[in-house]
Motif scaffolding. Sequence first.
Motif, PDB file in Angstrom:
ATOM      1  N   UNK A 232     -25.929  -3.035 -12.696  1.00 38.89           N
ATOM      2  CA  UNK A 232     -25.477  -4.154 -13.507  1.00 38.89           C
ATOM      3  C   UNK A 232     -25.004  -3.712 -14.874  1.00 38.89           C
ATOM      4  N   UNK A 233     -24.058  -4.460 -15.440  1.00 41.81           N
ATOM      5  CA  UNK A 233     -23.465  -4.216 -16.750  1.00 41.81           C
ATOM      6  C   UNK A 233     -22.667  -2.918 -16.807  1.00 41.81           C
ATOM      7  N   UNK A 234     -22.188  -2.446 -15.662  1.00 44.48           N
ATOM      8  CA  UNK A 234     -21.383  -1.222 -15.638  1.00 44.48           C
ATOM      9  C   UNK A 234     -20.390  -1.280 -14.478  1.00 44.48           C
ATOM     10  N   UNK A 235     -19.476  -0.339 -14.467  1.00 45.10           N
ATOM     11  CA  UNK A 235     -18.487  -0.229 -13.385  1.00 45.10           C
ATOM     12  C   UNK A 235     -18.499   1.207 -12.876  1.00 45.10           C
ATOM     13  N   UNK A 236     -18.256   1.357 -11.601  1.00 45.32           N
ATOM     14  CA  UNK A 236     -18.194   2.704 -11.032  1.00 45.32           C
ATOM     15  C   UNK A 236     -16.878   3.368 -11.405  1.00 45.32           C
ATOM     16  N   UNK A 237     -16.820   4.665 -11.260  1.00 45.96           N
ATOM     17  CA  UNK A 237     -15.540   5.357 -11.372  1.00 45.96           C
ATOM     18  C   UNK A 237     -14.685   5.008 -10.162  1.00 45.96           C
ATOM     19  N   UNK A 238     -13.376   5.028 -10.356  1.00 41.82           N
ATOM     20  CA  UNK A 238     -12.474   4.774  -9.225  1.00 41.82           C
ATOM     21  C   UNK A 238     -12.554   5.939  -8.246  1.00 41.82           C
ATOM     22  N   UNK A 239     -12.549   5.622  -6.966  1.00 42.72           N
ATOM     23  CA  UNK A 239     -12.616   6.639  -5.920  1.00 42.72           C
ATOM     24  C   UNK A 239     -11.403   6.523  -5.026  1.00 42.72           C
ATOM     25  N   UNK A 240     -10.876   7.663  -4.594  1.00 43.98           N
ATOM     26  CA  UNK A 240      -9.691   7.666  -3.753  1.00 43.98           C
ATOM     27  C   UNK A 240      -9.948   6.888  -2.468  1.00 43.98           C
ATOM     28  N   UNK A 241      -9.039   5.982  -2.169  1.00 42.75           N
ATOM     29  CA  UNK A 241      -9.153   5.177  -0.963  1.00 42.75           C
ATOM     30  C   UNK A 241      -8.099   5.582   0.069  1.00 42.75           C
ATOM     31  N   UNK A 242      -6.845   5.620  -0.360  1.00 39.85           N
ATOM     32  CA  UNK A 242      -5.740   6.082   0.486  1.00 39.85           C
ATOM     33  C   UNK A 242      -5.035   7.195  -0.265  1.00 39.85           C
ATOM     34  N   UNK A 243      -4.928   8.348   0.362  1.00 34.20           N
ATOM     35  CA  UNK A 243      -4.428   9.541  -0.311  1.00 34.20           C
ATOM     36  C   UNK A 243      -2.966   9.396  -0.715  1.00 34.20           C
ATOM     37  N   UNK A 244      -2.597  10.152  -1.732  1.00 36.35           N
ATOM     38  CA  UNK A 244      -1.213  10.224  -2.189  1.00 36.35           C
ATOM     39  C   UNK A 244      -0.309  10.557  -1.000  1.00 36.35           C
ATOM     40  N   UNK A 245       0.594   9.626  -0.664  1.00 35.44           N
ATOM     41  CA  UNK A 245       1.418   9.771   0.535  1.00 35.44           C
ATOM     42  C   UNK A 245       2.878   9.474   0.221  1.00 35.44           C
ATOM     43  N   UNK A 246       3.766  10.204   0.876  1.00 33.44           N
ATOM     44  CA  UNK A 246       5.198   9.954   0.755  1.00 33.44           C
ATOM     45  C   UNK A 246       5.568   8.760   1.622  1.00 33.44           C
ATOM     46  N   UNK A 247       6.381   7.857   1.074  1.00 33.24           N
ATOM     47  CA  UNK A 247       6.829   6.683   1.817  1.00 33.24           C
ATOM     48  C   UNK A 247       8.323   6.488   1.584  1.00 33.24           C
ATOM     49  N   UNK A 248       8.932   5.755   2.483  1.00 34.20           N
ATOM     50  CA  UNK A 248      10.353   5.439   2.350  1.00 34.20           C
ATOM     51  C   UNK A 248      10.532   4.347   1.300  1.00 34.20           C
ATOM     52  N   UNK A 249      11.441   4.517   0.344  1.00 31.11           N
ATOM     53  CA  UNK A 249      11.720   3.428  -0.599  1.00 31.11           C
ATOM     54  C   UNK A 249      12.145   2.176   0.156  1.00 31.11           C
ATOM     55  N   UNK A 250      11.664   1.022  -0.331  1.00 26.83           N
ATOM     56  CA  UNK A 250      11.967  -0.227   0.360  1.00 26.83           C
ATOM     57  C   UNK A 250      11.603  -1.420  -0.512  1.00 26.83           C
ATOM     58  N   UNK A 251      12.174  -2.571  -0.162  1.00 28.41           N
ATOM     59  CA  UNK A 251      11.823  -3.827  -0.807  1.00 28.41           C
ATOM     60  C   UNK A 251      10.599  -4.388  -0.090  1.00 28.41           C
ATOM     61  N   UNK A 252       9.494  -4.521  -0.810  1.00 28.03           N
ATOM     62  CA  UNK A 252       8.204  -4.783  -0.172  1.00 28.03           C
ATOM     63  C   UNK A 252       8.157  -6.124   0.553  1.00 28.03           C
ATOM     64  N   UNK A 253       8.812  -7.120   0.005  1.00 31.43           N
ATOM     65  CA  UNK A 253       8.805  -8.410   0.667  1.00 31.43           C
ATOM     66  C   UNK A 253       9.600  -8.397   1.958  1.00 31.43           C
ATOM     67  N   UNK A 254      10.701  -7.664   1.958  1.00 29.89           N
ATOM     68  CA  UNK A 254      11.565  -7.604   3.139  1.00 29.89           C
ATOM     69  C   UNK A 254      10.878  -6.905   4.295  1.00 29.89           C
ATOM     70  N   UNK A 255      10.141  -5.841   4.001  1.00 29.41           N
ATOM     71  CA  UNK A 255       9.487  -5.068   5.065  1.00 29.41           C
ATOM     72  C   UNK A 255       8.019  -5.442   5.228  1.00 29.41           C
ATOM     73  N   UNK A 256       7.570  -6.474   4.518  1.00 32.73           N
ATOM     74  CA  UNK A 256       6.217  -7.022   4.695  1.00 32.73           C
ATOM     75  C   UNK A 256       5.139  -5.947   4.516  1.00 32.73           C
TER      76      UNK A 256
END
Length: 376
Positions: free
Chosen positions: A272-296
């Motif tokens: 209580x009264x504190x926050x954890x450090x951020x931990x990696x959830x999904x690793x740094x990954x290469x993705x195709x540029x895209x419009x996020x709404x269009x490709x959902x």
Amino acid sequence: MKKLFIFATAAVVALAACTKSEVNNVTSENGPAISFQVANYAGQTKAGETSLITEGFNNFTTYAWYTSTTADNQAFMTPATVTWNSTAKEWAPSDRVYYWPKTGYINFFSFAGKHLPDAVDLNGSSQAEAHYTTTITVAKDDNILVADGAYGFYMNKKPATYGKDEVSEGVPTLFRHMLSRVKFDIKVDATDANSEKDHWKVTVNSATVSYRNQGTLEVGFPSTPAITWGADNKPTTAGQTLKYTSQAWTPATVANVNLEKVASDVIVETDGKSASAAKELIADSVVMPQTLGTTNVTVELNYTLEHSFDGSTPISEIVPISATALTTFSPSITVWEPNTIYTYHITIKPTANRILFDPAVETWASEANEPGLVIE
């Protein structure tokens, strides 16, 4: 006219027979050997250029065309593989030595990575056009690099423009990333708790980002700038580099694929009264540029939340988070742009909703039939 390059998975193909006559292998009596000075643009770091070698490449592909006052747009490198020589500290074609012609100038177009133009054909004066046959499938470790066009060069640039890899001269060749990168982290935040005796533990059971990974990249370059000729039939101005004028990804009509979390269990916990450090959830990954709404493009989570107070037995619950559009993150990012890294932060706030009560007491009811007793 502009130059247009379209990328596909096939390997680079030599120029077709429809090109104009090719410049013959010149002799050492001509100008000095052609070399390159190479960098790649790391715009997301705001720190300028870095070396192509740091990207994991010690070679790249170059197409070049020669123009003089008497011959326009002759194929010169069709293509050539340029390789790093760590002993000589130079980038130069590896198949043979190319020398600068005594007259005219050369335009250079360079590419690096796993996906190169499927073919490059001349199509009219000063126009290059690449033809594709298949769609690019972008892997999480892919890299596609396109250099600025180098126009009007007739000698190696001295001193070096970029000076990376200790080179002292060469055609300036600045590569730009054509893909995007994303990564996700997670933390638990209990800073607004009332007691330090509270303890929260979040175990991420599953986490997936759904996105499109297939499409076609088209890159268009400007026409050669106006050239003023000197008496020696060479340009009177030094060569220059120009960034592409158009760059567009067209997603294929295919199902989305998933990026998965980094480990079987991703655990974050805090008191209580504190926050954890951020931990990696999904690793740094290469993705195709895209419009996020269009490709959902969405993220979906399932996690177990455990809460204990002052060392008591934890209360455990499983919390599902259904597919949520990435555009709902704040600030909202609607497009993954090339040459950009996007870091998404997910925060679990177990103290966001305190348990409160709204007490009331039912009023006394009066009995309509009031009993009585008569004592005589």
